[in-house]
Design a protein around this motif. Structure first.
Motif, PDB file in Angstrom:
ATOM      1  N   ASN A 160       0.835  -1.188   0.000  1.00 29.38           N
ATOM      2  CA  ASN A 160       0.000   0.000   0.000  1.00 29.38           C
ATOM      3  C   ASN A 160       0.879   1.251   0.000  1.00 29.38           C
ATOM      4  OD1 ASN A 160      -2.272   1.765   0.363  1.00 29.38           O
ATOM      5  ND2 ASN A 160      -3.374   0.085   1.338  1.00 29.38           N
ATOM      6  N   ASN A 161       0.406   2.316   0.604  1.00 28.80           N
ATOM      7  CA  ASN A 161       1.139   3.583   0.539  1.00 28.80           C
ATOM      8  C   ASN A 161       1.772   3.985   1.862  1.00 28.80           C
ATOM      9  OD1 ASN A 161      -1.158   4.161   1.956  1.00 28.80           O
ATOM     10  ND2 ASN A 161      -1.932   5.714   0.551  1.00 28.80           N
ATOM     11  N   PHE A 162       1.895   3.047   2.802  1.00 32.07           N
ATOM     12  CA  PHE A 162       2.558   3.436   4.044  1.00 32.07           C
ATOM     13  C   PHE A 162       3.340   2.274   4.647  1.00 32.07           C
ATOM     14  CE2 PHE A 162       0.465   1.373   7.633  1.00 32.07           C
ATOM     15  CZ  PHE A 162      -0.706   0.902   7.072  1.00 32.07           C
ATOM     16  N   ASP A 163       4.378   2.644   5.378  1.00 32.32           N
ATOM     17  CA  ASP A 163       5.145   1.724   6.209  1.00 32.32           C
ATOM     18  C   ASP A 163       5.859   2.576   7.245  1.00 32.32           C
ATOM     19  OD1 ASP A 163       7.970   2.394   4.863  1.00 32.32           O
ATOM     20  OD2 ASP A 163       6.597   1.857   3.242  1.00 32.32           O
ATOM     21  N   ARG A 164       5.834   2.132   8.462  1.00 32.20           N
ATOM     22  CA  ARG A 164       6.582   2.841   9.506  1.00 32.20           C
ATOM     23  C   ARG A 164       7.008   1.832  10.551  1.00 32.20           C
ATOM     24  NH1 ARG A 164       1.175   4.443  10.490  1.00 32.20           N
ATOM     25  NH2 ARG A 164       0.403   3.914  12.581  1.00 32.20           N
ATOM     26  N   VAL A 165       8.127   2.134  11.207  1.00 29.70           N
ATOM     27  CA  VAL A 165       8.676   1.202  12.178  1.00 29.70           C
ATOM     28  C   VAL A 165       9.154   1.972  13.399  1.00 29.70           C
ATOM     29  CG1 VAL A 165      10.960   1.246  11.067  1.00 29.70           C
ATOM     30  CG2 VAL A 165      10.333  -0.676  12.535  1.00 29.70           C
ATOM     31  N   THR A 166       8.847   1.445  14.554  1.00 31.52           N
ATOM     32  CA  THR A 166       9.359   1.969  15.822  1.00 31.52           C
ATOM     33  C   THR A 166      10.432   1.003  16.308  1.00 31.52           C
ATOM     34  OG1 THR A 166       7.213   2.936  16.359  1.00 31.52           O
ATOM     35  CG2 THR A 166       8.759   2.625  18.181  1.00 31.52           C
ATOM     36  N   ILE A 167      11.591   1.536  16.697  1.00 32.22           N
ATOM     37  CA  ILE A 167      12.704   0.678  17.093  1.00 32.22           C
ATOM     38  C   ILE A 167      13.212   1.042  18.483  1.00 32.22           C
ATOM     39  CG2 ILE A 167      13.391   0.270  14.691  1.00 32.22           C
ATOM     40  CD1 ILE A 167      15.677   2.225  15.052  1.00 32.22           C
ATOM     41  N   GLY A 192      18.461   3.180  12.255  1.00 31.11           N
ATOM     42  CA  GLY A 192      17.330   4.029  11.888  1.00 31.11           C
ATOM     43  C   GLY A 192      17.628   4.918  10.701  1.00 31.11           C
ATOM     44  N   THR A 193      18.866   5.391  10.596  1.00 32.39           N
ATOM     45  CA  THR A 193      19.256   6.226   9.454  1.00 32.39           C
ATOM     46  C   THR A 193      19.174   5.443   8.150  1.00 32.39           C
ATOM     47  OG1 THR A 193      20.706   7.597  10.832  1.00 32.39           O
ATOM     48  CG2 THR A 193      21.132   7.591   8.456  1.00 32.39           C
ATOM     49  N   MET A 194      19.561   4.174   8.184  1.00 27.38           N
ATOM     50  CA  MET A 194      19.437   3.340   6.979  1.00 27.38           C
ATOM     51  C   MET A 194      17.981   3.264   6.522  1.00 27.38           C
ATOM     52  SD  MET A 194      21.784  -0.013   7.658  1.00 27.38           S
ATOM     53  CE  MET A 194      23.554   0.088   7.934  1.00 27.38           C
ATOM     54  N   ILE A 195      17.094   2.962   7.454  1.00 26.86           N
ATOM     55  CA  ILE A 195      15.687   2.799   7.126  1.00 26.86           C
ATOM     56  C   ILE A 195      15.085   4.114   6.638  1.00 26.86           C
ATOM     57  CG2 ILE A 195      13.405   2.287   8.087  1.00 26.86           C
ATOM     58  CD1 ILE A 195      15.036  -0.191   7.739  1.00 26.86           C
ATOM     59  N   GLU A 196      15.406   5.197   7.324  1.00 25.61           N
ATOM     60  CA  GLU A 196      14.854   6.502   6.970  1.00 25.61           C
ATOM     61  C   GLU A 196      15.378   6.979   5.612  1.00 25.61           C
ATOM     62  OE1 GLU A 196      13.512  10.046   9.788  1.00 25.61           O
ATOM     63  OE2 GLU A 196      15.695   9.850   9.666  1.00 25.61           O
ATOM     64  N   THR A 197      16.662   6.781   5.368  1.00 26.12           N
ATOM     65  CA  THR A 197      17.248   7.184   4.086  1.00 26.12           C
ATOM     66  C   THR A 197      16.642   6.389   2.941  1.00 26.12           C
ATOM     67  OG1 THR A 197      19.332   7.732   5.215  1.00 26.12           O
ATOM     68  CG2 THR A 197      19.423   7.465   2.821  1.00 26.12           C
ATOM     69  N   GLY A 199      13.601   5.593   2.718  1.00 24.37           N
ATOM     70  CA  GLY A 199      12.266   6.102   2.419  1.00 24.37           C
ATOM     71  C   GLY A 199      11.188   5.789   3.425  1.00 24.37           C
ATOM     72  N   SER A 200      11.501   5.008   4.473  1.00 25.18           N
ATOM     73  CA  SER A 200      10.483   4.643   5.443  1.00 25.18           C
ATOM     74  C   SER A 200      10.434   5.637   6.594  1.00 25.18           C
ATOM     75  CB  SER A 200      10.745   3.230   5.984  1.00 25.18           C
ATOM     76  OG  SER A 200       9.641   2.773   6.742  1.00 25.18           O
ATOM     77  N   GLU A 201       9.410   5.530   7.410  1.00 24.87           N
ATOM     78  CA  GLU A 201       9.281   6.345   8.618  1.00 24.87           C
ATOM     79  C   GLU A 201       9.831   5.568   9.807  1.00 24.87           C
ATOM     80  OE1 GLU A 201       5.374   7.973   9.301  1.00 24.87           O
ATOM     81  OE2 GLU A 201       4.900   7.822   7.163  1.00 24.87           O
TER      82      GLU A 201
END
Length: 369
Positions: A160-167, A192-197, A199-201
Motif C-alpha cells: 500500500n502507501n505506508f510503512d513505519r517502524v518503531t525501534i 534508523g538512518t538506513m531505514i529513513e534514508t 524512504g520509510s518512517e
C-alpha cells in the motif's frame, strides 16, 4: 556513512519491502535469504507493486541466497529477521543456528540482530543463545512494524502507501528502564538512518516493550476476529456499496452486527494487564485512550472502498500456513497468569485460534501459495 553488510532473513512480503528500503538507502549491502521462494526469486527476481515506492519488475537485492548457512560467509553489521515468529514450529536460534555456532561465531563478532516480527517475547530465545557465546551482552533491536503488504504470488508483492517502524533496544528482563545509554542510542541511530534514508518512517524510543504491547492490542482483537470469521475488518465497518460501486465484504443491512462492545471489552483486558506490568496511563506508557483510538483508526481505514489488504494472520490461515498464535495470544495469556490478571475473553480467542493452528500443523490445511 560507509556501506554496511546487512543480512535479511525471510523474503516474503514484509521482508521484500524492507530489503528494498535498506538497499535503496545505499547505506546497506543486502544479502537476502529466500527460503521457500528461492528458486523463482533467484531466476526471475521479485515484482514489487507499491503505491509508495512504485512498480519494480524482477527486482533483486545485492545478493540472494537460499539458507543462513550459505550466507554465513562474511561478517554482518545487522541481521534482520522478518520471518513469522512461530516457536512451536521453529525457534529463532534454530533459524539462525549457523550464525550462533562454530565456525562463524569463532571467526566473526556477533552482529546486531533486528527483529521485524509481531508478538511479545520474540527476543528471549535469541538473547539466551547469543548470551551463551560469551561475547558480551547481545545487541538486539526490537521493533513495531506497521505496514500493509501481501505476498500474492511467490515473487509478487503488493504494498500500500505506508510503512513505519518503531525501534528500541531489547533489555532482557527489564521493561521499565526508559532511557537509552549512549551505546544504545548510537546503534539505534545508525540502523534508523538506513531505514529513513531508504524512504520509510522511523521512530526511536527508549523502551520498546510497551510499544510492542500496544501493537499487540490490534492483533489480539482484530487479527483474531478476522481469522476466526474468515473476514477482514472491512466486514465489521464498511457500509454497503452505493449505486455504481462494487466491493465486498461490507456490513450487510440484514444483520447489522455490533462487535464494538466485545472488541472494547477485549482491549480493556489488555489495559488491565498493562497496568499490572507497570505501564503508566500516559502517552509514554499505555494510555487508556488506546482502546477507542485503536477501534476508531481501524474503522476509518477499513471503511475505505479501496482498502483490500488482509490481516496477515487471516491470510496465513486461508493459505494453510501456521499463524502467530503463541507470540500474540499465548504470550498475553501467560503474562496475565504470571501477573494474576483475569483475561477470559483473550483466553477464549487463544483457545479457538489454537485449534486452527493444530489443524494446520497436523496437515489438514494445505497452502495455496
Amino acid at each position: 556513512m560507509p556501506t554496511k553488510d546487512v543480512l535479511l532473513v525471510g523474503l516474503g512480503a514484509v521482508g521484500t519491502i524492507y530489503a528494498y528500503i535498506l538497499q535503496s538507502s545505499k547505506l546497506a549491502r543486502v544479502t537476502a535469504i529466500a527460503r521457500s521462494n528461492y528458486d523463482v526469486v533467484n531466476a526471475k527476481g521479485i515484482n514489487i507493486r507499491s503505491k509508495k515506492y512504485g512498480t519494480h519488475e524482477s527486482w533483486k537485492p545485492y545478493r540472494v541466497v537460499s539458507s543462513v548457512a550459505e550466507a554465513a560467509d562474511r561478517p554482518y553489521s545487522y541481521v534482520v529477521l522478518t520471518t513469522k515468529a512461530i516457536p512451536e514450529v521453529i525457534k529463532t536460534p534454530r533459524v539462525l543456528e549457523p550464525l550462533l555456532s562454530s565456525p562463524y561465531s569463532d571467526n566473526h563478532p556477533q552482529p546486531t540482530y533486528v527483529l521485524l516480527q509481531n508478538g511479545l517475547g520474540v527476543e528471549r530465545d535469541l538473547y539466551n543463545s547469543a548470551k551463551a557465546l560469551n561475547q558480551g551482552e547481545p545487541k538486539i533491536i526490537s521493533t513495531v512494524v506497521w505496514i500493509a503488504t501481501n505476498l500474492v504470488e511467490k515473487n509478487v508483492v503488493d504494498h500500500n502507501n505506508f510503512d513505519r517502524v518503531t525501534i528500541g533496544m531489547y533489555r532482557h528482563g527489564d521493561h521499565l528502564t526508559t532511557t537509552n545509554s549512549p551505546e544504545e542510542d548510537a546503534i539505534l541511530t545508525d540502523f534508523g538512518t538506513m531505514i529513513e534514508t531508504g524512504g520509510s518512517e522511523v521512530m526511536i524510543v527508549p523502551e520498546i516493550q510497551r510499544k510492542k504491547f500496544a501493537k499487540t492490542f490490534w492483533n489480539v482483537a482484530f487479527s483474531s476476529f478476522s481469522t476466526l470469521t474468515g473476514s477482514s475488518p472491512t466486514g465489521m465497518f464498511r457500509p454497503p456499496p452505493k449505486e455504481g460501486q462494487s466491493y465486498s465484504p461490507y456490513v450487510a443491512p440484514q444483520t447489522a452486527p455490533e462487535p464494538i462492545p466485545v472488541l472494547r471489552a477485549i482491549l480493556q483486558e489488555m489495559i488491565t494487564l498493562g497496568r499490572a506490568l507497570g505501564y503508566p496511563d500516559n502517552e509514554d506508557g499505555l494510555p487508556s485512550s488506546l482502546i477507542d483510538s485503536t477501534i476508531l483508526r481501524t474503522a476509518e481505514l477499513h471503511r475505505d472502498p479501496a482498502h483490500t489488504t488482509l490481516p496477515s494472520m487471516l491470510l496465513d490461515a486461508q493459505n494453510g500456513l501456521p499463524i502467530e498464535v503463541e507470540v500474540i495470544l499465548g504470550e498475553v495469556v501467560r503474562m496475565a497468569k504470571e501477573m494474576g490478571v483475569d483475561v477470559p475473553r483473550i483466553e477464549t480467542l487463544y483457545a479457538l485460534l489454537a485449534i486452527i493452528q493444530n489443524q494446520t500443523l497436523g496437515g489438514f490445511r494445505q497452502p495455496k501459495i
